[in-house]
Write an enzyme that holds these catalytic residues in place. Structure first.
Site, PDB file in Angstrom:
ATOM      1  N   LYS A 107     -42.549  10.680  -5.319  1.00  0.00           N
ATOM      2  CA  LYS A 107     -42.941  11.993  -5.838  1.00  0.00           C
ATOM      3  C   LYS A 107     -44.450  12.072  -5.873  1.00  0.00           C
ATOM      4  CE  LYS A 107     -40.987  15.773  -7.421  1.00  0.00           C
ATOM      5  NZ  LYS A 107     -39.652  16.311  -7.095  1.00  0.00           N
TER       6      LYS A 107
HETATM    7  P1  NAD Z   1     -41.366  27.282  -8.883  1.00  0.00           P
HETATM    8  O1  NAD Z   1     -42.792  27.020  -9.169  1.00  0.00           O
HETATM    9  O2  NAD Z   1     -40.985  28.025  -7.646  1.00  0.00           O
HETATM   10  O3  NAD Z   1     -40.681  28.065 -10.094  1.00  0.00           O
HETATM   11  C1  NAD Z   1     -40.793  27.695 -11.437  1.00  0.00           C
HETATM   12  C2  NAD Z   1     -40.526  28.952 -12.253  1.00  0.00           C
HETATM   13  O4  NAD Z   1     -40.489  28.603 -13.635  1.00  0.00           O
HETATM   14  C3  NAD Z   1     -41.631  30.007 -12.076  1.00  0.00           C
HETATM   15  O5  NAD Z   1     -41.038  31.278 -11.906  1.00  0.00           O
HETATM   16  C4  NAD Z   1     -42.392  29.903 -13.386  1.00  0.00           C
HETATM   17  O6  NAD Z   1     -43.010  31.141 -13.756  1.00  0.00           O
HETATM   18  C5  NAD Z   1     -41.299  29.513 -14.354  1.00  0.00           C
HETATM   19  N1  NAD Z   1     -41.811  28.860 -15.560  1.00  0.00           N
HETATM   20  C6  NAD Z   1     -42.863  28.015 -15.680  1.00  0.00           C
HETATM   21  N2  NAD Z   1     -43.032  27.653 -16.953  1.00  0.00           N
HETATM   22  C7  NAD Z   1     -42.067  28.272 -17.652  1.00  0.00           C
HETATM   23  C8  NAD Z   1     -41.711  28.287 -19.017  1.00  0.00           C
HETATM   24  N3  NAD Z   1     -42.409  27.605 -19.908  1.00  0.00           N
HETATM   25  N4  NAD Z   1     -40.648  29.032 -19.396  1.00  0.00           N
HETATM   26  C9  NAD Z   1     -39.940  29.725 -18.480  1.00  0.00           C
HETATM   27  N5  NAD Z   1     -40.243  29.760 -17.179  1.00  0.00           N
HETATM   28  C10 NAD Z   1     -41.281  29.039 -16.767  1.00  0.00           C
HETATM   29  O7  NAD Z   1     -40.659  25.843  -8.941  1.00  0.00           O
HETATM   30  P2  NAD Z   1     -39.270  25.403  -8.313  1.00  0.00           P
HETATM   31  O8  NAD Z   1     -39.544  24.830  -6.977  1.00  0.00           O
HETATM   32  O9  NAD Z   1     -38.285  26.496  -8.472  1.00  0.00           O
HETATM   33  O10 NAD Z   1     -38.910  24.178  -9.270  1.00  0.00           O
HETATM   34  C11 NAD Z   1     -38.303  24.349 -10.532  1.00  0.00           C
HETATM   35  C12 NAD Z   1     -37.676  23.040 -10.960  1.00  0.00           C
HETATM   36  O11 NAD Z   1     -36.736  22.632  -9.966  1.00  0.00           O
HETATM   37  C13 NAD Z   1     -38.631  21.866 -11.135  1.00  0.00           C
HETATM   38  O12 NAD Z   1     -38.162  21.043 -12.175  1.00  0.00           O
HETATM   39  C14 NAD Z   1     -38.509  21.143  -9.824  1.00  0.00           C
HETATM   40  O13 NAD Z   1     -38.841  19.762  -9.937  1.00  0.00           O
HETATM   41  C15 NAD Z   1     -37.038  21.326  -9.534  1.00  0.00           C
HETATM   42  N6  NAD Z   1     -36.684  21.165  -8.123  1.00  0.00           N
HETATM   43  C16 NAD Z   1     -37.205  21.960  -7.154  1.00  0.00           C
HETATM   44  C17 NAD Z   1     -36.806  21.791  -5.832  1.00  0.00           C
HETATM   45  C18 NAD Z   1     -37.281  22.683  -4.723  1.00  0.00           C
HETATM   46  O14 NAD Z   1     -36.742  22.562  -3.606  1.00  0.00           O
HETATM   47  N7  NAD Z   1     -38.194  23.588  -4.926  1.00  0.00           N
HETATM   48  C19 NAD Z   1     -35.906  20.767  -5.503  1.00  0.00           C
HETATM   49  C20 NAD Z   1     -35.381  19.965  -6.524  1.00  0.00           C
HETATM   50  C21 NAD Z   1     -35.780  20.182  -7.824  1.00  0.00           C
END
Ligand code: NAD
Length: 476
Positions: A107
């Site tokens: 990571k």
């Molecule tokens: P992203 O940045 O696209 O979206 C995150 C969202 O959460 C945003 O809309 C943001 O405004 C919101 N957010 C941030 N802080 C917040 C809070 N305090 N309260 C409510 N909403 C809040 O990120 P993502 O890629 O969707 O990732 C989200 C989670 O999923 C993370 O934990 C990431 O590790 C996990 N994840 C992502 C992927 C991927 O393919 N993108 C894969 C596996 C896991």
């Protein structure tokens, strides 16, 4: 997020790991070898922006190299730190083993608020970070392959791929150095939606097991289930959109940084998403009730809670008040080890992160294979498949004519059956198969062993066992 008496994210992952290995019979020492993070590289680099040098801190952590390359996203967020990156790298090891992608766990993270910089500045910062990692083989198609995570997406992955290619001009596999790229830069159809799509497939599979759904006091299918989602970013948006548009679930709550929207009749996910793109948050959205107290909506009545934003949001301070009988961890680590224990005692079923959000790495795997094979999936067989189908349709048409009014082909059958699968359909099929198979391996341990109380422990047991076998095969 570290609270008093609450273990840190990495300690939470270790505690959950320890619960599982206590039920396994691993050779002495191997348990420790699997648990520890092999290496974390910290880099501090300067970029000249707006007339002065800005220093940034970034990390790339390699948890386990039992298989290479190692795989894991790069996160852009102000609160990124070594502890968090190491916890996320460990989760990647277990996740890859659970969904059988041939990778070790890694990571990366950069301490930055991406919203504080314009596109040109972000490109310069990203390219410099990529340069620092690539020159130490921490970006490399055979050794370490990053992907998007919070705060990063296709755009950043394209910059990273280009930076690597510039530094390795004769590497024919350069494009495989990172996944989650745009289609025109070596990406794969369906990668952007993959993690949210995986959450949908995971829930569909869960409800295909009525005895599992019954443990959460639920029955039937996804249709009509009330869902609250936290974070309408890449993962949360796609999960909520697909569940509401394709499975008939009702999205009753959406929690974002600036509060939450609530409507028991259901919220239009696409409309809220468009609103956020335009206004930067959910505030002011006219067609649902807004509350500034976003996290309180995690505690509202619903059937399924989908934390899809950040870690530690369900913790010792609110776990007791969580009413959802089913939580699917779309984000990494949204439930702390302490909260997990409280929820387990309450009978809440948790579909764990290492399975629930594995759709991203699964489709990243397909993208990496596509890059190494230098050909789009389906290119060789699609028209041949169509030609074979045409033979059957031709025969059916003959039968249709022969039988007259007694029988005819269903409307749309011909068009649907004739079409050979394109890349997107193949990717979705591979993802669906992966999510079903992984769920079944996890659920089998949950059912077969009396000492395994929950899906998370079952998931750890399946994946640790696979990692242990790899190490044993290497002679450890
Ligand atoms: P992203 O940045 O696209 O979206 C995150 C969202 O959460 C945003 O809309 C943001 O405004 C919101 N957010 C941030 N802080 C917040 C809070 N305090 N309260 C409510 N909403 C809040 O990120 P993502 O890629 O969707 O990732 C989200 C989670 O999923 C993370 O934990 C990431 O590790 C996990 N994840 C992502 C992927 C991927 O393919 N993108 C894969 C596996 C896991």
């Amino acid at each position: 997020m570290t609270l008093t008496n609450e273990p840190s994210f990495r300690e939470s992952v270790d505690l959950m790991f320890n619960r599982a290995v206590a039920l396994m019979d691993l050779p002495p020492g191997l348990e420790e070898k699997i648990r520890v993070c092999n290496a974390t590289y910290t880099v501090r680099f300067g970029v000249r922006l707006r007339g002065q040098v800005h220093t940034f801190t970034g990390y790339r952590s390699v948890h386990s190299e039992h298989m290479e390359p190692v795989k894991g996203g790069i996160r852009y967020a102000p609160e990124v730190n070594q502890d968090e990156v190491e916890a996320l790298a460990a989760l990647m090891t277990y996740k890859c083993a659970l969904v059988e992608t041939p990778f070790g766990g890694s990571k990366g993270g950069l301490c930055i608020d991406p919203r504080a910089y314009n596109e040109e500045e972000l490109e310069r910062i990203t390219r410099r970070f990529a340069y620092e990692l690539a020159k130490r083989d921490l970006i490399n198609p055979a050794q370490n392959v990053p992907a998007p995570d919070m705060g990063t997406g296709e755009r950043e992955m394209a910059w990273i791929a280009d930076q690597y290619a510039r530094m390795n001009t004769t590497d024919i596999n350069a494009r495989a150095c990172v996944t989650g790229k745009p289609l025109n830069a070596g990406g794969i159809a369906g990668r952007v939606e993959a993690t949210g799509r995986g959450v949908q497939y995971a829930l569909r599979e869960f409800f295909r097991h009525p005895e599992d759904a019954a443990k959460a006091g639920l029955s039937g299918k996804l249709e009509g289930k009330r869902v609250i989602v936290q974070g309408l970013g890449n993962v949360g948006y796609h999960a909520a959109k697909f569940l509401s548009e394709e499975d008939g679930s009702i999205i009753t709550g959406i929690i974002e940084r600036d509060g939450a929207l609530f409507d028991p009749e259901g919220i239009d996910v696409e409309a809220v998403y468009q609103w956020i793109q335009k206004h930067g948050g959910v505030t002011g959205y006219p067609d649902a009730t807004h509350t500034a107290e976003g996290p309180a909506v995690l505690e509202a009545e619903c059937d399924i809670l989908i934390p899809a934003a950040l870690e530690g949001v369900i913790n010792l301070t609110n776990a007791e008040r969580i009413k959802a009988p089913l939580i699917i961890e779309a984000a990494n680590g949204p439930v702390t080890a302490g909260a997990d224990e409280i929820l387990r005692k309450k009978g809440t079923v948790i579909i764990p992160d290492m399975y629930a959000n594995a759709g991203g790495v699964t489709v990243s795997y397909f993208e990496w294979v596509k890059n190494l094979s230098h050909i789009r999936f389906g290119r060789m067989q699609r028209r041949q498949e169509e030609a074979r189908h045409e033979l059957i349709v031709h025969e059916l048409e003959r039968l249709d004519r022969y039988l007259g009014d007694a029988w005819s082909m269903s409307p749309n059958f011909k068009a649907k059956y004739l079409r050979g699968a394109d890349e997107l359909e193949l990717v979705r099929s591979g993802l669906d198969d992966t999510m079903r198979t992984a769920y079944q391996s996890m659920s089998a341990v949950w059912h077969d062993r009396n000492d395994v109380e929950d899906l998370r422990t079952a998931a750890y047991i399946v994946s640790i066992d696979r990692v242990a076998r790899s190490y044993r095969a290497k002679g450890l």
